[in-house]
Design a protein around this motif. Structure first.
Motif, PDB file in Angstrom:
ATOM      1  N   PRO A 181      94.576   9.175  65.658  1.00  0.00           N
ATOM      2  CA  PRO A 181      93.343   9.204  66.454  1.00  0.00           C
ATOM      3  C   PRO A 181      92.079   9.317  65.598  1.00  0.00           C
ATOM      4  CG  PRO A 181      94.986  10.603  67.473  1.00  0.00           C
ATOM      5  CD  PRO A 181      95.538  10.187  66.146  1.00  0.00           C
ATOM      6  N   VAL A 182      92.168  10.019  64.460  1.00  0.00           N
ATOM      7  CA  VAL A 182      91.013  10.134  63.557  1.00  0.00           C
ATOM      8  C   VAL A 182      90.700   8.784  62.923  1.00  0.00           C
ATOM      9  CG1 VAL A 182      90.151  11.219  61.434  1.00  0.00           C
ATOM     10  CG2 VAL A 182      91.437  12.571  63.100  1.00  0.00           C
ATOM     11  N   ILE A 183      91.746   8.048  62.540  1.00  0.00           N
ATOM     12  CA  ILE A 183      91.560   6.716  61.948  1.00  0.00           C
ATOM     13  C   ILE A 183      90.933   5.776  62.975  1.00  0.00           C
ATOM     14  CG2 ILE A 183      92.775   4.712  60.985  1.00  0.00           C
ATOM     15  CD1 ILE A 183      94.860   6.734  59.893  1.00  0.00           C
ATOM     16  N   ILE A 184      91.426   5.846  64.218  1.00  0.00           N
ATOM     17  CA  ILE A 184      90.851   5.019  65.293  1.00  0.00           C
ATOM     18  C   ILE A 184      89.388   5.377  65.507  1.00  0.00           C
ATOM     19  CG2 ILE A 184      90.939   4.550  67.777  1.00  0.00           C
ATOM     20  CD1 ILE A 184      94.003   4.987  67.567  1.00  0.00           C
ATOM     21  N   MET A 185      89.085   6.681  65.502  1.00  0.00           N
ATOM     22  CA  MET A 185      87.699   7.146  65.678  1.00  0.00           C
ATOM     23  C   MET A 185      86.792   6.566  64.595  1.00  0.00           C
ATOM     24  SD  MET A 185      86.250  11.036  65.279  1.00  0.00           S
ATOM     25  CE  MET A 185      86.589  10.999  63.509  1.00  0.00           C
ATOM     26  N   ILE A 186      87.231   6.619  63.342  1.00  0.00           N
ATOM     27  CA  ILE A 186      86.425   6.094  62.231  1.00  0.00           C
ATOM     28  C   ILE A 186      86.176   4.600  62.409  1.00  0.00           C
ATOM     29  CG2 ILE A 186      86.419   5.651  59.736  1.00  0.00           C
ATOM     30  CD1 ILE A 186      88.065   8.284  59.454  1.00  0.00           C
ATOM     31  N   PHE A 187      87.223   3.876  62.800  1.00  0.00           N
ATOM     32  CA  PHE A 187      87.094   2.426  63.016  1.00  0.00           C
ATOM     33  C   PHE A 187      86.089   2.120  64.127  1.00  0.00           C
ATOM     34  CE2 PHE A 187      88.435  -1.317  65.472  1.00  0.00           C
ATOM     35  CZ  PHE A 187      88.267  -2.303  64.507  1.00  0.00           C
ATOM     36  N   VAL A 188      86.186   2.855  65.240  1.00  0.00           N
ATOM     37  CA  VAL A 188      85.286   2.632  66.383  1.00  0.00           C
ATOM     38  C   VAL A 188      83.844   2.979  66.013  1.00  0.00           C
ATOM     39  CG1 VAL A 188      84.714   3.407  68.718  1.00  0.00           C
ATOM     40  CG2 VAL A 188      87.081   2.913  68.125  1.00  0.00           C
ATOM     41  N   VAL A 189      83.659   4.060  65.253  1.00  0.00           N
ATOM     42  CA  VAL A 189      82.312   4.452  64.813  1.00  0.00           C
ATOM     43  C   VAL A 189      81.684   3.333  63.981  1.00  0.00           C
ATOM     44  CG1 VAL A 189      81.048   5.990  63.240  1.00  0.00           C
ATOM     45  CG2 VAL A 189      82.626   6.954  64.909  1.00  0.00           C
ATOM     46  N   ILE A 190      82.432   2.812  63.015  1.00  0.00           N
ATOM     47  CA  ILE A 190      81.920   1.727  62.155  1.00  0.00           C
ATOM     48  C   ILE A 190      81.623   0.482  62.983  1.00  0.00           C
ATOM     49  CG2 ILE A 190      82.532   0.161  60.263  1.00  0.00           C
ATOM     50  CD1 ILE A 190      84.194   2.489  59.080  1.00  0.00           C
ATOM     51  N   LEU A 191      82.542   0.143  63.901  1.00  0.00           N
ATOM     52  CA  LEU A 191      82.390  -1.056  64.729  1.00  0.00           C
ATOM     53  C   LEU A 191      81.123  -0.993  65.584  1.00  0.00           C
ATOM     54  CD1 LEU A 191      83.617  -3.720  65.853  1.00  0.00           C
ATOM     55  CD2 LEU A 191      84.800  -2.332  67.555  1.00  0.00           C
ATOM     56  N   PHE A 192      80.933   0.121  66.286  1.00  0.00           N
ATOM     57  CA  PHE A 192      79.786   0.231  67.192  1.00  0.00           C
ATOM     58  C   PHE A 192      78.476   0.461  66.437  1.00  0.00           C
ATOM     59  CE2 PHE A 192      82.919   0.364  70.452  1.00  0.00           C
ATOM     60  CZ  PHE A 192      82.266  -0.018  71.613  1.00  0.00           C
ATOM     61  N   ALA A 193      78.533   1.143  65.296  1.00  0.00           N
ATOM     62  CA  ALA A 193      77.327   1.312  64.476  1.00  0.00           C
ATOM     63  C   ALA A 193      76.851  -0.053  63.983  1.00  0.00           C
ATOM     64  CB  ALA A 193      77.614   2.234  63.297  1.00  0.00           C
ATOM     65  N   PHE A 194      77.787  -0.898  63.574  1.00  0.00           N
ATOM     66  CA  PHE A 194      77.448  -2.258  63.138  1.00  0.00           C
ATOM     67  C   PHE A 194      76.910  -3.088  64.296  1.00  0.00           C
ATOM     68  CE2 PHE A 194      78.700  -6.729  62.719  1.00  0.00           C
ATOM     69  CZ  PHE A 194      78.074  -7.064  61.522  1.00  0.00           C
ATOM     70  N   ALA A 195      77.588  -3.004  65.451  1.00  0.00           N
ATOM     71  CA  ALA A 195      77.191  -3.810  66.617  1.00  0.00           C
ATOM     72  C   ALA A 195      75.776  -3.466  67.096  1.00  0.00           C
ATOM     73  CB  ALA A 195      78.188  -3.616  67.752  1.00  0.00           C
ATOM     74  N   LEU A 196      75.458  -2.173  67.137  1.00  0.00           N
ATOM     75  CA  LEU A 196      74.149  -1.753  67.643  1.00  0.00           C
ATOM     76  C   LEU A 196      73.013  -2.041  66.664  1.00  0.00           C
ATOM     77  CD1 LEU A 196      74.866   1.643  69.447  1.00  0.00           C
ATOM     78  CD2 LEU A 196      74.340  -0.557  70.489  1.00  0.00           C
ATOM     79  N   SER A 197      73.326  -2.061  65.379  1.00  0.00           N
ATOM     80  CA  SER A 197      72.265  -2.246  64.382  1.00  0.00           C
ATOM     81  C   SER A 197      72.130  -3.682  63.888  1.00  0.00           C
ATOM     82  CB  SER A 197      72.504  -1.322  63.178  1.00  0.00           C
ATOM     83  OG  SER A 197      73.753  -1.608  62.572  1.00  0.00           O
ATOM     84  N   LYS A 198      73.217  -4.455  63.973  1.00  0.00           N
ATOM     85  CA  LYS A 198      73.186  -5.796  63.371  1.00  0.00           C
ATOM     86  C   LYS A 198      73.315  -6.952  64.365  1.00  0.00           C
ATOM     87  CE  LYS A 198      72.966  -4.037  59.214  1.00  0.00           C
ATOM     88  NZ  LYS A 198      71.720  -4.127  58.438  1.00  0.00           N
ATOM     89  N   LEU A 199      73.918  -6.718  65.513  1.00  0.00           N
ATOM     90  CA  LEU A 199      74.138  -7.807  66.469  1.00  0.00           C
ATOM     91  C   LEU A 199      73.009  -7.895  67.490  1.00  0.00           C
ATOM     92  CD1 LEU A 199      77.973  -7.490  67.195  1.00  0.00           C
ATOM     93  CD2 LEU A 199      76.827  -8.825  65.426  1.00  0.00           C
ATOM     94  N   LYS A 200      72.841  -9.090  68.051  1.00  0.00           N
ATOM     95  CA  LYS A 200      71.794  -9.306  69.056  1.00  0.00           C
ATOM     96  C   LYS A 200      71.968  -8.380  70.252  1.00  0.00           C
ATOM     97  CE  LYS A 200      70.571 -14.162  68.368  1.00  0.00           C
ATOM     98  NZ  LYS A 200      70.640 -15.513  68.987  1.00  0.00           N
ATOM     99  N   THR A 201      73.200  -8.270  70.725  1.00  0.00           N
ATOM    100  CA  THR A 201      73.468  -7.437  71.902  1.00  0.00           C
ATOM    101  C   THR A 201      73.037  -5.995  71.665  1.00  0.00           C
ATOM    102  OG1 THR A 201      75.369  -8.833  72.456  1.00  0.00           O
ATOM    103  CG2 THR A 201      75.249  -6.690  73.530  1.00  0.00           C
ATOM    104  N   GLY A 202      73.268  -5.490  70.456  1.00  0.00           N
ATOM    105  CA  GLY A 202      72.858  -4.134  70.122  1.00  0.00           C
ATOM    106  C   GLY A 202      71.352  -3.973  70.198  1.00  0.00           C
ATOM    107  N   ARG A 203      70.625  -4.944  69.657  1.00  0.00           N
ATOM    108  CA  ARG A 203      69.154  -4.880  69.710  1.00  0.00           C
ATOM    109  C   ARG A 203      68.653  -4.998  71.142  1.00  0.00           C
ATOM    110  NH1 ARG A 203      69.807  -8.032  64.929  1.00  0.00           N
ATOM    111  NH2 ARG A 203      69.378  -9.980  66.028  1.00  0.00           N
ATOM    112  N   TYR A 204      69.356  -5.815  71.940  1.00  0.00           N
ATOM    113  CA  TYR A 204      68.979  -5.966  73.348  1.00  0.00           C
ATOM    114  C   TYR A 204      69.165  -4.651  74.110  1.00  0.00           C
ATOM    115  CZ  TYR A 204      69.007 -11.046  72.604  1.00  0.00           C
ATOM    116  OH  TYR A 204      68.746 -12.322  72.163  1.00  0.00           O
TER     117      TYR A 204
END
Length: 342
Positions: free
Chosen positions: A179-202
């Protein structure tokens, strides 16, 4: 001081608060700062972080999701029931996550198409999901799943076990829980999505000013749907992880988890008015709550007192955020003298 500098200062303040808690509890209990307890805190906090990230994404759009705890219970129950019906464990776990996603999709449709306030829409889903979980199980826990069902919640990477002189296994290193490994993966995924992808900026744009975002060509309803679906999927993932940890799915599980989710987001710097917040901030907020609970438990503090302390932390955090918003509004609004000059 620029807005970016202020945001960085808020992050540093949250991190400093977390480090201070770790320092205090390390002095008050000799067993707090040990490898086993650190991994335990990580395991306990992983589910709070997952649902907290979902809450953060929704709050950033100016919405709220009160259905998190009920969706956690329904997803865990759904996964356990299909696995008991003969479906392979990986597919059963995926089914539980999809159930959570469908709940989030329903929330999004009710908010964007039926135009219900997010508070009312997700409050309704909270009752519907909880009712479904209780109805399909007859309010009884679901058990009897194969041992492999517990691997997701109880397994660990790099676990080192040796055979002792008496023939019993000795755990040299408990390993990093899945579960900790999954948490780290999800944190990285959503941090990238919100800061780098169009949808995140929207998402940030909608939370800051939805009408301006719509006029600039952003499909606001579509983006808000994505936010609620993300929250539902993460609640579903948290639900199957919890069911896997216990190897039992509780239809009454996940009670008040929505409060933990919102608390971790708010304590981590997410503004309830929308448009302000980060995933790393939510991670820190989750660990502040996790460390508080773990440290207070180890020091023998009553669970009722723990609720009071965490509640006060949330009140103070939100109050500071509101003061920040008031100051920001005063700066952006022209003074009466300026209006007269115009």
């Amino acid at each position: 001081m620029t807005d970016q500098q202020k945001e960085m200062l808020r992050k540093i303040a949250s991190l400093a608060g977390l480090l201070l808690l770790v320092l205090v509890f390390s002095f008050t209990n000799e067993y707090f700062f040990t490898v086993n307890n650190i991994l335990t805190v990580g395991l306990q906090t992983s589910t709070i972080t997952l649902i907290g990230i979902g809450a953060t994404v929704v709050i950033l759009t100016g919405g709220i999701d009160l259905s998190t705890g009920s969706v956690v219970a329904l997803s865990g129950v759904a996964a356990a029931m299909v696995v008991n019906a003969g479906v392979p464990v990986p597919l059963g776990i995926m089914f539980g996550v999809i159930v959570g996603g469908l709940c989030g999709f329903t929330n999004g449709i009710v908010v964007t198409v039926l135009r219900l306030p997010p508070f009312i829409a997700t409050l309704g889903m909270m009752m519907v999901a909880r009712g479904l979980a209780l109805y399909i199980t007859n309010a009884a826990p679901v058990s009897g799943m194969p041992e492999s069902f517990g691997e997701l919640g109880n397994g660990a990477l790099f676990r080192v076990v040796e055979e002792g002189a008496n023939g019993f296994p000795i755990v040299k290193f408990p390993g990093i829980p899945y579960p900790v490994i999954i948490m780290i993966f999800v944190v990285i995924l959503f941090a990238f999505a919100l800061s780098k992808l169009k949808t995140g900026r929207y998402i940030y744009a909608i939370g800051s000013n939805e009408e301006a975002a719509r006029l600039s060509g952003i499909k606001t309803n579509k983006v808000k749907n994505y936010a609620y679906i993300a929250s539902g999927l993460l609640s579903g993932l948290a639900g199957v992880i919890l069911a896997s940890r216990l190897i039992t799915a509780q239809p009454n599980g996940g009670i008040a988890y929505e409060l933990d989710a919102i608390a971790s987001a708010v304590v981590g710097g997410t503004s309830l008015s929308g448009g302000i917040g980060t995933i790393p901030g939510t991670l820190i907020g989750s660990f502040i709550i996790g460390v508080l609970r773990n440290g207070l438990n180890m020091n023998g503090v009553s669970a009722f007192v723990q609720q009071i302390i965490i509640g006060l932390v949330i009140i103070v955090t939100v109050a500071l955020d509101q003061l920040r918003q008031v100051k920001k509004t005063k700066k952006t609004q022209p003074t009466q003298k300026q209006e007269k000059l115009k």
